[in-house]
Design a protein around this motif. Structure first.
Motif, PDB file in Angstrom:
ATOM      1  N   LEU A 185     -18.018  40.581 -26.680  1.00 13.62           N
ATOM      2  CA  LEU A 185     -18.502  41.635 -25.853  1.00 13.62           C
ATOM      3  C   LEU A 185     -17.612  42.060 -24.631  1.00 13.62           C
ATOM      4  CD1 LEU A 185     -22.355  40.994 -26.279  1.00 13.62           C
ATOM      5  CD2 LEU A 185     -20.863  42.544 -27.490  1.00 13.62           C
ATOM      6  N   ALA A 186     -17.397  40.906 -23.954  1.00 14.20           N
ATOM      7  CA  ALA A 186     -16.412  41.177 -22.736  1.00 14.20           C
ATOM      8  C   ALA A 186     -15.148  41.990 -22.954  1.00 14.20           C
ATOM      9  CB  ALA A 186     -16.017  39.897 -22.144  1.00 14.20           C
ATOM     10  N   HIS A 187     -14.594  41.749 -24.296  1.00 16.33           N
ATOM     11  CA  HIS A 187     -13.382  42.493 -24.367  1.00 16.33           C
ATOM     12  C   HIS A 187     -13.567  44.100 -24.767  1.00 16.33           C
ATOM     13  CE1 HIS A 187      -9.436  43.644 -26.260  1.00 16.33           C
ATOM     14  NE2 HIS A 187      -9.995  43.878 -27.302  1.00 16.33           N
ATOM     15  N   TYR A 188     -14.983  44.229 -25.322  1.00 15.90           N
ATOM     16  CA  TYR A 188     -15.284  45.556 -25.844  1.00 15.90           C
ATOM     17  C   TYR A 188     -15.542  46.389 -24.534  1.00 15.90           C
ATOM     18  CZ  TYR A 188     -19.081  48.712 -27.010  1.00 15.90           C
ATOM     19  OH  TYR A 188     -20.138  49.707 -27.095  1.00 15.90           O
ATOM     20  N   LEU A 189     -16.328  45.831 -23.709  1.00 17.30           N
ATOM     21  CA  LEU A 189     -16.827  46.258 -22.529  1.00 17.30           C
ATOM     22  C   LEU A 189     -15.690  46.760 -21.354  1.00 17.30           C
ATOM     23  CD1 LEU A 189     -20.127  44.253 -21.613  1.00 17.30           C
ATOM     24  CD2 LEU A 189     -20.033  46.897 -22.179  1.00 17.30           C
ATOM     25  N   LEU A 190     -14.817  45.800 -21.473  1.00 17.58           N
ATOM     26  CA  LEU A 190     -13.427  45.891 -20.639  1.00 17.58           C
ATOM     27  C   LEU A 190     -12.846  47.172 -21.169  1.00 17.58           C
ATOM     28  CD1 LEU A 190     -12.449  44.662 -18.104  1.00 17.58           C
ATOM     29  CD2 LEU A 190     -10.855  43.434 -19.574  1.00 17.58           C
ATOM     30  N   ARG A 191     -12.611  47.206 -22.345  1.00 13.04           N
ATOM     31  CA  ARG A 191     -11.997  48.528 -23.105  1.00 13.04           C
ATOM     32  C   ARG A 191     -12.600  49.546 -22.492  1.00 13.04           C
ATOM     33  NH1 ARG A 191      -9.762  48.269 -28.951  1.00 13.04           N
ATOM     34  NH2 ARG A 191      -9.018  50.205 -27.908  1.00 13.04           N
ATOM     35  N   ALA A 192     -13.929  49.823 -22.530  1.00 16.17           N
ATOM     36  CA  ALA A 192     -14.556  51.008 -22.380  1.00 16.17           C
ATOM     37  C   ALA A 192     -14.629  51.338 -20.976  1.00 16.17           C
ATOM     38  CB  ALA A 192     -15.962  50.868 -22.691  1.00 16.17           C
ATOM     39  N   ASP A 247      -6.617  43.015 -17.819  1.00 12.86           N
ATOM     40  CA  ASP A 247      -6.012  41.958 -17.568  1.00 12.86           C
ATOM     41  C   ASP A 247      -6.890  40.729 -18.139  1.00 12.86           C
ATOM     42  OD1 ASP A 247      -7.338  40.746 -15.176  1.00 12.86           O
ATOM     43  OD2 ASP A 247      -6.870  43.033 -14.862  1.00 12.86           O
ATOM     44  N   ALA A 248      -6.107  39.435 -18.230  1.00 10.81           N
ATOM     45  CA  ALA A 248      -6.969  38.418 -18.764  1.00 10.81           C
ATOM     46  C   ALA A 248      -8.155  37.643 -17.856  1.00 10.81           C
ATOM     47  CB  ALA A 248      -5.974  37.238 -19.229  1.00 10.81           C
ATOM     48  N   ALA A 249      -7.556  38.081 -16.552  1.00 14.42           N
ATOM     49  CA  ALA A 249      -8.630  37.420 -15.261  1.00 14.42           C
ATOM     50  C   ALA A 249      -9.583  38.349 -15.350  1.00 14.42           C
ATOM     51  CB  ALA A 249      -7.612  37.578 -13.935  1.00 14.42           C
ATOM     52  N   MET A 250      -9.678  39.630 -15.442  1.00 19.62           N
ATOM     53  CA  MET A 250     -10.776  40.317 -15.417  1.00 19.62           C
ATOM     54  C   MET A 250     -11.741  40.170 -16.575  1.00 19.62           C
ATOM     55  SD  MET A 250     -11.087  44.552 -14.578  1.00 19.62           S
ATOM     56  CE  MET A 250     -10.774  44.275 -12.870  1.00 19.62           C
ATOM     57  N   GLN A 251     -11.155  39.947 -17.747  1.00 18.43           N
ATOM     58  CA  GLN A 251     -11.962  39.621 -18.902  1.00 18.43           C
ATOM     59  C   GLN A 251     -12.564  38.389 -18.677  1.00 18.43           C
ATOM     60  OE1 GLN A 251     -10.593  40.785 -22.714  1.00 18.43           O
ATOM     61  NE2 GLN A 251     -11.706  39.070 -23.711  1.00 18.43           N
ATOM     62  N   SER A 303     -13.611  36.916 -16.034  1.00 20.21           N
ATOM     63  CA  SER A 303     -14.755  37.007 -15.008  1.00 20.21           C
ATOM     64  C   SER A 303     -15.855  37.756 -15.964  1.00 20.21           C
ATOM     65  CB  SER A 303     -14.346  38.025 -13.795  1.00 20.21           C
ATOM     66  OG  SER A 303     -13.415  37.245 -13.217  1.00 20.21           O
ATOM     67  N   LEU A 304     -15.615  38.963 -16.706  1.00 24.56           N
ATOM     68  CA  LEU A 304     -16.820  39.574 -17.367  1.00 24.56           C
ATOM     69  C   LEU A 304     -17.392  38.733 -18.378  1.00 24.56           C
ATOM     70  CD1 LEU A 304     -18.085  42.204 -17.704  1.00 24.56           C
ATOM     71  CD2 LEU A 304     -16.491  43.222 -19.258  1.00 24.56           C
ATOM     72  N   SER A 305     -16.594  37.846 -19.075  1.00 23.68           N
ATOM     73  CA  SER A 305     -17.095  36.692 -19.924  1.00 23.68           C
ATOM     74  C   SER A 305     -18.075  35.993 -19.236  1.00 23.68           C
ATOM     75  CB  SER A 305     -15.978  36.060 -20.853  1.00 23.68           C
ATOM     76  OG  SER A 305     -14.964  36.984 -21.368  1.00 23.68           O
TER      77      SER A 305
END
Length: 484
Positions: free
Chosen positions: A240-247, A456-460, A462-464
């Motif tokens: 879900l973090a990957h999905y939301l970050l893309r959006a 970026d990986a760091a933001m993902q 953090s969101l995860s």
């Protein structure tokens, strides 16, 4: 069983749980849900399961937790009549030779009793909670049989319907069955709609009922089971973090209408800019629809379910775009309302490839979020370095977090015994719980959305982490005491 499993059973400690119920009450369906894989045959007929079969629920080191799916009790009145005629009812019953085909109800009952007597450390007795225990005559008779077997009993309430906020009435209604103290615990555990934290409560209830020499092994097995489920939960939050970050990071450029388009707008009202903005919005919406389906498929696979999410799409997106316009010198007057029509009047047709919008909890929930974002209406005019773009507005992103967690709950509660994944409506009380948990962390989610320029990986990470915290909070609110 595999050779490796057999060796572990011989060397270590095995805890055996026998799943018993009246015939055709859904034992195999629940067993499939607990095990996360297909076993036996599921159909609407009596005595489908005719032999007890053992399956590994969890294993750690040399310790094994086994779940036994047994044949259902049948013709219990005749069974009790026979048993009461003997001074040693169970011993006599197990020594009888019943014809497997002509005396199928008695033969199946014998196999269930035999398994419970010879293998079970704890009996999981499952009932149809939609029935009235006082009016269901076979329940009292089967409880008498279980009392003769002499093993601890945990009562499981199946067929409760969709998850709801309070099932205490059903628990209270069924808690008085059997002899005094015969039922050690009564737990709601629906084969069609349950989640892993409820299964954890079952394992906790079983532990003190075991023989003392097996309790240490059960502690290890329960810890391993929890570890496996937390790993799956964490992976779900990463999806879900990957999905939301893309959006959050998604941008779609808007083609410049050029000086001719601007002149046409000023003179005759022919707005080429509107068409360009509409085209950009459609592209952005289609990407969100596709990634919604892809991430749902990933959640389905993580939970050992079959089937795929429908490629349903959003049909109302206009109010949820923030439009960033690079204002050129001298163009402010001409462009002041250029995109207003595109945003307020867009009826974006995203019906691509025959895809249609449904009213289910996933897409329907997102559509509901769209309707709740009046604050995102209109155009945000700002100077940009890379030209004009459209993107998802902050308010919509916040709602997208809510619908994403609702999607997780929908998949996590979907019992494998139901067959292929199929979208449905989420229970009404879920949404308020999720909204509260997300709102308490709104500043943190807004900060991630604000700082998003690339995935970026760091933001993902953090969101995860933020989604894990929020998701665990949601589960703790839905199932108080289960996360301790």
């Amino acid at each position: 069983m595999t050779e490796k499993v057999t060796e572990a059973l011989d060397a270590g400690t095995t805890v055996n749980l026998s799943l018993i119920s009246h015939t055709n009450a859904g034992k195999t369906t629940l067993a499939r849900t607990l095990l996360g894989r297909d076993i036996g045959e599921v159909r609407d007929a009596a005595h489908v399961t005719d032999l007890a079969s053992g399956h590994v629920l969890v294993q750690t080191g040399e310790d094994t937790l086994m779940l036994w799916d047994t044949p259902g009790f049948g013709d219990t009145a005749r069974l009790l009549q026979r048993l009461r005629m003997s001074g040693n009812p169970i011993g006599w019953f197990l020594n009888q030779v019943w014809d497997r085909w002509r005396e199928r109800p008695l033969w199946s009952s014998q196999q269930a009793v035999k398994n419970a007597r010879e293998h079970a450390d704890v009996i999981l007795y499952m009932v149809n909670a939609s029935e009235d225990p006082a009016a269901t005559s076979y329940v009292a008779l089967e409880m008498e049989v279980l009392q003769w077997i002499g093993k601890p009993v945990v009562l499981l309430l199946n067929q409760l319907g969709p998850p709801r906020e309070d099932v205490s009435g059903e628990v209270a209604r069924w808690s008085d069955i059997g002899a005094s103290g015969q039922v050690a615990a009564t737990l709601p555990l629906d084969a069609f709609a349950r989640v892993w934290v409820q299964e954890g409560e079952l394992l906790e209830a079983v532990e003190p009922l075991l023989p003392p020499e097996k309790r240490d092994a059960m502690v290890r097995l329960r810890e391993r089971w929890h570890e496996l489920n937390r790993e799956r939960f964490d992976k779900s939050m990463q999806v879900l973090a990957h999905y939301l970050l893309r959006a959050a990071c998604d941008r779609e450029p808007v083609e410049d209408a050029g000086w001719q388009g601007k002149l046409a707008t000023a003179v005759a009202g022919r707005d080429k800019g509107d068409a360009a903005a509409g085209k950009a919005m459609k592209a952005l919406g289609l990407r969100l629809a596709e990634t919604t389906a892809i991430s749902t498929d990933e959640l389905i696979a993580l939970h050992n379910l079959s089937g795929r999410a429908a490629r349903k799409v959003l049909d109302r997106v206009a109010q949820d775009y923030a439009h960033n316009e690079r204002i050129t010198e001298g163009a402010v007057g001409a462009l002041g309302g250029l995109f207003t029509g595109a945003v307020s009047g867009l009826g974006a047709d995203l019906m691509a490839g025959g895809m249609t919008l449904g009213g289910g909890m996933i897409v329907g929930g997102i559509l509901g979020a769209l309707g709740a974002t009046a604050a995102a209406r209109g155009i945000n005019m700002a100077r940009g370095e890379d030209g004009n773009t459209v993107s998802w507005a902050q308010d919509f992103f916040a709602r997208l977090v809510v619908t994403s967690l609702l999607r997780y709950l929908a998949v996590a509660h979907y019992g494998r015994g139901r067959g292929d994944w199929d979208e449905g409506e989420h229970p009404p009380h879920w949404q308020g719980v999720v909204e509260t948990a997300v709102a308490q962390r709104s500043a943190a989610f807004a900060e991630i959305r604000k700082g998003c320029r690339n995935e970026d990986a760091a933001m993902q990470a953090s969101l995860s982490a933020l989604l894990r915290e929020t998701g665990l909070d949601v589960l703790a609110r839905l199932y108080p005491g289960s996360m301790t």
